[in-house]
Design a protein around this motif. Sequence first.
Motif, mmCIF file in Angstrom:
data_model
loop_
_atom_site.group_PDB
_atom_site.id
_atom_site.type_symbol
_atom_site.label_atom_id
_atom_site.label_comp_id
_atom_site.label_asym_id
_atom_site.label_seq_id
_atom_site.Cartn_x
_atom_site.Cartn_y
_atom_site.Cartn_z
ATOM 1 N N UNK A 39 20.977 27.021 0.597
ATOM 2 C CA UNK A 39 20.323 26.178 1.591
ATOM 3 C C UNK A 39 18.944 25.739 1.120
ATOM 4 N N UNK B 191 24.928 13.092 -1.673
ATOM 5 C CA UNK B 191 23.827 12.214 -1.300
ATOM 6 C C UNK B 191 22.499 12.924 -1.554
ATOM 7 N N UNK C 165 18.635 12.925 -0.097
ATOM 8 C CA UNK C 165 17.809 12.455 1.003
ATOM 9 C C UNK C 165 16.372 12.922 0.795
ATOM 10 N N UNK D 19 11.847 11.520 4.962
ATOM 11 C CA UNK D 19 11.484 10.281 5.622
ATOM 12 C C UNK D 19 12.372 9.098 5.284
ATOM 13 N N UNK D 20 13.406 9.349 4.504
ATOM 14 C CA UNK D 20 14.302 8.257 4.108
ATOM 15 C C UNK D 20 15.741 8.574 4.507
ATOM 16 N N UNK D 21 16.576 7.563 4.447
ATOM 17 C CA UNK D 21 17.995 7.765 4.677
ATOM 18 C C UNK D 21 18.671 8.328 3.448
ATOM 19 N N UNK D 22 19.830 8.926 3.609
ATOM 20 C CA UNK D 22 20.559 9.450 2.453
ATOM 21 C C UNK D 22 20.938 8.339 1.482
ATOM 22 N N UNK E 211 23.480 7.561 -1.797
ATOM 23 C CA UNK E 211 24.656 8.058 -2.497
ATOM 24 C C UNK E 211 24.353 8.289 -3.972
ATOM 25 N N UNK F 47 22.788 16.443 0.085
ATOM 26 C CA UNK F 47 23.832 16.524 1.103
ATOM 27 C C UNK F 47 25.199 16.293 0.472
ATOM 28 N N UNK G 151 29.347 15.737 6.996
ATOM 29 C CA UNK G 151 28.274 16.236 6.134
ATOM 30 C C UNK G 151 28.063 17.734 6.309
ATOM 31 N N UNK G 152 27.669 18.366 5.215
ATOM 32 C CA UNK G 152 27.181 19.722 5.287
ATOM 33 C C UNK G 152 25.731 19.727 5.728
ATOM 34 N N UNK G 153 25.145 20.910 5.830
ATOM 35 C CA UNK G 153 23.753 21.011 6.291
ATOM 36 C C UNK G 153 22.756 20.727 5.177
ATOM 37 N N UNK H 12 17.180 19.558 10.242
ATOM 38 C CA UNK H 12 17.791 20.633 9.476
ATOM 39 C C UNK H 12 19.295 20.542 9.337
ATOM 40 N N UNK H 13 19.862 19.437 9.795
ATOM 41 C CA UNK H 13 21.318 19.287 9.720
ATOM 42 C C UNK H 13 21.690 18.015 8.972
ATOM 43 N N UNK H 14 22.954 17.905 8.621
ATOM 44 C CA UNK H 14 23.432 16.689 8.003
ATOM 45 C C UNK H 14 23.723 15.640 9.058
ATOM 46 N N UNK H 15 23.803 14.376 8.646
ATOM 47 C CA UNK H 15 24.120 13.308 9.602
ATOM 48 C C UNK H 15 25.489 13.522 10.248
ATOM 49 N N UNK I 19 20.565 6.612 12.184
ATOM 50 C CA UNK I 19 20.737 5.704 11.054
ATOM 51 C C UNK I 19 21.876 4.737 11.339
ATOM 52 N N UNK J 6 22.682 3.736 3.883
ATOM 53 C CA UNK J 6 21.883 4.073 5.057
ATOM 54 C C UNK J 6 20.531 3.389 5.002
ATOM 55 N N UNK J 7 20.000 3.026 6.185
ATOM 56 C CA UNK J 7 18.626 2.586 6.291
ATOM 57 C C UNK J 7 17.704 3.793 6.392
ATOM 58 N N UNK J 8 16.433 3.549 6.697
ATOM 59 C CA UNK J 8 15.459 4.636 6.753
ATOM 60 C C UNK J 8 15.580 5.468 8.020
#
Lengths: 115, 108
Positions: free
Chosen positions: A9, A35, A37, A40-43, A45, A91, A106-108, B41-44, B89, B98-100
């Motif tokens: 983790x 992915x 991440x 402050x940003x999106x994931x 790929x 991720x 998705x995983x954590x 703390x989690x995934x999307x 997102x 994905x966007x921000x």
Amino acid sequence: EAGVAQSPRYKIIEKRQSVAFWCNPISGHATLYWYQQILGQGPKLLIQFQNNGVVDDSQLPKDRFSAERLKGVDSTLKIQPAKLEDSAVYLCASSSGTSRAGELFFGEGSRLTVL
Amino acid sequence: GESVGLHLPTLSVQEGDNSIINCAYSNSASDYFIWYKQESGKGPQFIIDIRSNMDKRQGQRVTVLLNKTVKHLSLQIAATQPGDSAVYFCAEREPLVFGKGTRLSVIA
């Protein structure tokens, strides 16, 4: 149904060291994704597998990142050597042919800090 | 560069009010859009999707609207609850881009 499992983790390393992340997708899911991440940003790929074959690795920095999915189930993502800008959450996600088209599970995530 | 983006980075709403989260996309050929929710703390987590042949799609307390003329989509959450606090997102496929994200904070 068990979800996507990831380990570790959390990981803290110094720059130029190596690190590996492991992912176990949902049973029966043929497609697996990694992915990145950044805070402050999106994931973003990095790589997509279909069974044990690579579908898309166009955004994987291949000089330092590598990934494999032996036997089409578990996957590992390796970074060697790590740079400061690799600090991020990694991720893993999976999907099946019966999922909705855009539904990834998705995983954590594995949080990497590079010092 | 990114082809999907969100108008606002943060949104605060009172508990019980409706929330609207907006997203713009640039690829007029995109035919499928998805909204994801990411708690700390989690995934999307998948919320809802919509295909380009639809203008509106409803789920449980959520509605997605698609305006192809201006290349805009929105996620509406009815009767926002504290459990809705997360980053949202929008994404288009494929592969998922994905966007921000927009951080939704629910004020009790």
